[in-house]
Design a protein around this motif. Structure first.
Motif, PDB file in Angstrom:
ATOM      1  N   ALA A   8       0.833  -1.210   0.000  1.00 61.65           N
ATOM      2  CA  ALA A   8       0.000   0.000   0.000  1.00 61.65           C
ATOM      3  C   ALA A   8       0.862   1.252   0.000  1.00 61.65           C
ATOM      4  N   ALA A   9       1.983   1.221   0.723  1.00 63.72           N
ATOM      5  CA  ALA A   9       2.895   2.368   0.750  1.00 63.72           C
ATOM      6  C   ALA A   9       3.547   2.581  -0.607  1.00 63.72           C
ATOM      7  N   ARG A  10       3.986   1.487  -1.234  1.00 63.31           N
ATOM      8  CA  ARG A  10       4.643   1.597  -2.541  1.00 63.31           C
ATOM      9  C   ARG A  10       3.690   2.099  -3.614  1.00 63.31           C
ATOM     10  N   HIS A  11       2.428   1.703  -3.491  1.00 61.96           N
ATOM     11  CA  HIS A  11       1.427   2.059  -4.508  1.00 61.96           C
ATOM     12  C   HIS A  11       0.405   3.037  -3.927  1.00 61.96           C
ATOM     13  N   GLY A  12       0.899   3.983  -3.117  1.00 62.10           N
ATOM     14  CA  GLY A  12      -0.001   4.925  -2.448  1.00 62.10           C
ATOM     15  C   GLY A  12      -0.866   5.714  -3.407  1.00 62.10           C
ATOM     16  N   ARG A  13      -0.316   6.114  -4.556  1.00 65.98           N
ATOM     17  CA  ARG A  13      -1.097   6.880  -5.524  1.00 65.98           C
ATOM     18  C   ARG A  13      -2.285   6.076  -6.028  1.00 65.98           C
ATOM     19  N   LEU A  14      -2.031   4.801  -6.305  1.00 67.22           N
ATOM     20  CA  LEU A  14      -3.116   3.936  -6.783  1.00 67.22           C
ATOM     21  C   LEU A  14      -4.170   3.743  -5.703  1.00 67.22           C
ATOM     22  N   VAL A  15      -3.736   3.609  -4.454  1.00 69.87           N
ATOM     23  CA  VAL A  15      -4.672   3.448  -3.339  1.00 69.87           C
ATOM     24  C   VAL A  15      -5.607   4.650  -3.247  1.00 69.87           C
ATOM     25  N   LEU A  16      -5.065   5.862  -3.419  1.00 70.20           N
ATOM     26  CA  LEU A  16      -5.889   7.073  -3.374  1.00 70.20           C
ATOM     27  C   LEU A  16      -6.897   7.093  -4.513  1.00 70.20           C
ATOM     28  N   VAL A  17      -6.465   6.699  -5.690  1.00 63.39           N
ATOM     29  CA  VAL A  17      -7.370   6.662  -6.850  1.00 63.39           C
ATOM     30  C   VAL A  17      -8.501   5.665  -6.607  1.00 63.39           C
ATOM     31  N   LEU A  18      -8.180   4.522  -6.008  1.00 61.33           N
ATOM     32  CA  LEU A  18      -9.210   3.533  -5.698  1.00 61.33           C
ATOM     33  C   LEU A  18     -10.220   4.093  -4.697  1.00 61.33           C
ATOM     34  N   GLY A  19      -9.751   4.884  -3.735  1.00 59.97           N
ATOM     35  CA  GLY A  19     -10.662   5.520  -2.784  1.00 59.97           C
ATOM     36  C   GLY A  19     -11.603   6.485  -3.482  1.00 59.97           C
ATOM     37  N   LEU A  20     -11.082   7.275  -4.410  1.00 62.35           N
ATOM     38  CA  LEU A  20     -11.927   8.183  -5.192  1.00 62.35           C
ATOM     39  C   LEU A  20     -12.959   7.412  -5.989  1.00 62.35           C
ATOM     40  N   ALA A  21     -12.518   6.336  -6.633  1.00 64.92           N
ATOM     41  CA  ALA A  21     -13.430   5.539  -7.448  1.00 64.92           C
ATOM     42  C   ALA A  21     -14.546   4.939  -6.599  1.00 64.92           C
ATOM     43  N   ALA A  22     -14.205   4.474  -5.398  1.00 63.24           N
ATOM     44  CA  ALA A  22     -15.218   3.906  -4.512  1.00 63.24           C
ATOM     45  C   ALA A  22     -16.222   4.968  -4.079  1.00 63.24           C
ATOM     46  N   GLY A  23     -15.729   6.166  -3.795  1.00 60.10           N
ATOM     47  CA  GLY A  23     -16.628   7.247  -3.393  1.00 60.10           C
ATOM     48  C   GLY A  23     -17.607   7.626  -4.490  1.00 60.10           C
ATOM     49  N   ILE A  24     -17.145   7.579  -5.744  1.00 62.93           N
ATOM     50  CA  ILE A  24     -18.004   7.909  -6.885  1.00 62.93           C
ATOM     51  C   ILE A  24     -18.998   6.791  -7.169  1.00 62.93           C
ATOM     52  N   ALA A  25     -18.513   5.551  -7.125  1.00 60.27           N
ATOM     53  CA  ALA A  25     -19.346   4.409  -7.517  1.00 60.27           C
ATOM     54  C   ALA A  25     -20.326   3.986  -6.430  1.00 60.27           C
TER      55      ALA A  25
END
Length: 307
Positions: A8-25
């Protein structure tokens, strides 16, 4: 567990994008999570303070003085300038004017240190600016609300600011105590785990702030696109201009943190204290505003690594 957090630390940017996607969907989930936002923000701040430590966070007295000056510019000069600009343009009562004035009047968002970490920069100046900016908020909002009485009573905002400051003191104080007595010299493995937890916490927090975005995409896509383009332009421009000016002024080591706190503000604080008729028209702006905030490491990461 460490392997998961390290990923999660290495791919922190992707984790944030997934959070945005979940909030939208998942707008129903976003609505259900809104009452828990304050607690989640406290957890996020605790992790940031734990990662930084009290010595690095406090810094020299000169740094604190610079933080006070920066808070004055960001939270007083900029929103008052915006009020005057919108008045000249005849847009004082528009939803976009209300949102941008409130955004500029707010203290830095509590996830700022985590954004600094994800861009490869020192999180301590950002954490210090959160504490100073929030401590000064009861004073800095007074001229802004005096010039914009439509926002409601300043007393309610002062109460909310006091509550937020208490939350910050509790979260950072407990983290600093833990760091001082039980985690004095954390290993690289421990730091990596904390960074992974912080990325996940940020992704969870954003879901609760995106309740108006999903319905807007489906029902009024053109309005959504326009609002998103506007908040992205303002957010990223503020960050780039602030970081560039800071670097040219001789604050190269803090330029990234200054840029991040300039563009990313805790506007959600005002959700609980403003009249409902003021909040409803700006909910879409608040939701869209999370998108450039959470995309900062991906969009401006290279820019901040050059600072």
């Amino acid at each position: 567990m460490h392997a998961f957090l390290a990923a999660a630390a290495r791919h922190g940017r992707l984790v944030l994008v997934l959070g945005l996607a979940a909030g939208i969907a998942l707008p129903d989930l976003a609505l259900a999570m809104r009452p828990w936002i304050a607690g989640m923000i406290a957890s996020l701040l605790f992790l940031a303070a734990l990662r930084v430590g009290h010595r690095q966070a406090v810094g020299a007295l000169g740094d604190l003085g610079a933080s006070v000056g920066l808070a004055t510019v960001l939270q007083v000069v900029l929103p008052i300038s915006a009020i005057l600009l919108f008045a000249v343009l005849g847009l004082s009562g528009a939803a976009l004017a209300t949102f941008f004035v409130l955004m500029l009047a707010a203290a830095p968002v509590t996830g700022s240190p985590n954004l600094a970490i994800m861009t490869g920069n020192d999180p301590a100046p950002a954490l210090r600016q959160i504490v100073v900016g929030t401590a000064l908020l009861p004073l800095t909002v007074l001229p802004v609300f005096w010039l914009s009485p439509a926002f409601g009573e300043a007393r309610a905002v002062l109460t909310a600011a006091g509550g937020l400051m208490a939350l910050i003191v509790a979260a950072t104080g407990s983290a600093f105590l833990l760091r001082a007595y039980w985690l004095r010299n954390p290993s690289e493995r421990t730091i990596q785990s904390i960074d992974g937890l912080s990325a996940i916490a940020m992704a969870v927090v954003v879901i609760g702030l995106m309740s108006a975005v999903g319905p807007a995409i489906r029902q009024t896509p053109l309005t959504f696109a326009g609002v998103l383009a506007l908040v992205c332009a303002v957010n990223f421009l503020l960050q780039v201009i602030a970081a560039t000016l800071a670097r040219r002024a001789g604050f190269a080591s803090r330029a990234a943190a200054i840029g991040i706190v300039a563009g990313n503000r805790n506007v959600a604080l005002f959700l609980t204290v403003l009249p409902q008729e003021t909040i409803d028209p700006i909910l879409l702006f608040i939701g869209c505003y999370q998108i450039p905030m959470y995309l900062t490491p991906a969009i401006l990461g290279r820019f901040y690594r050059r600072q």
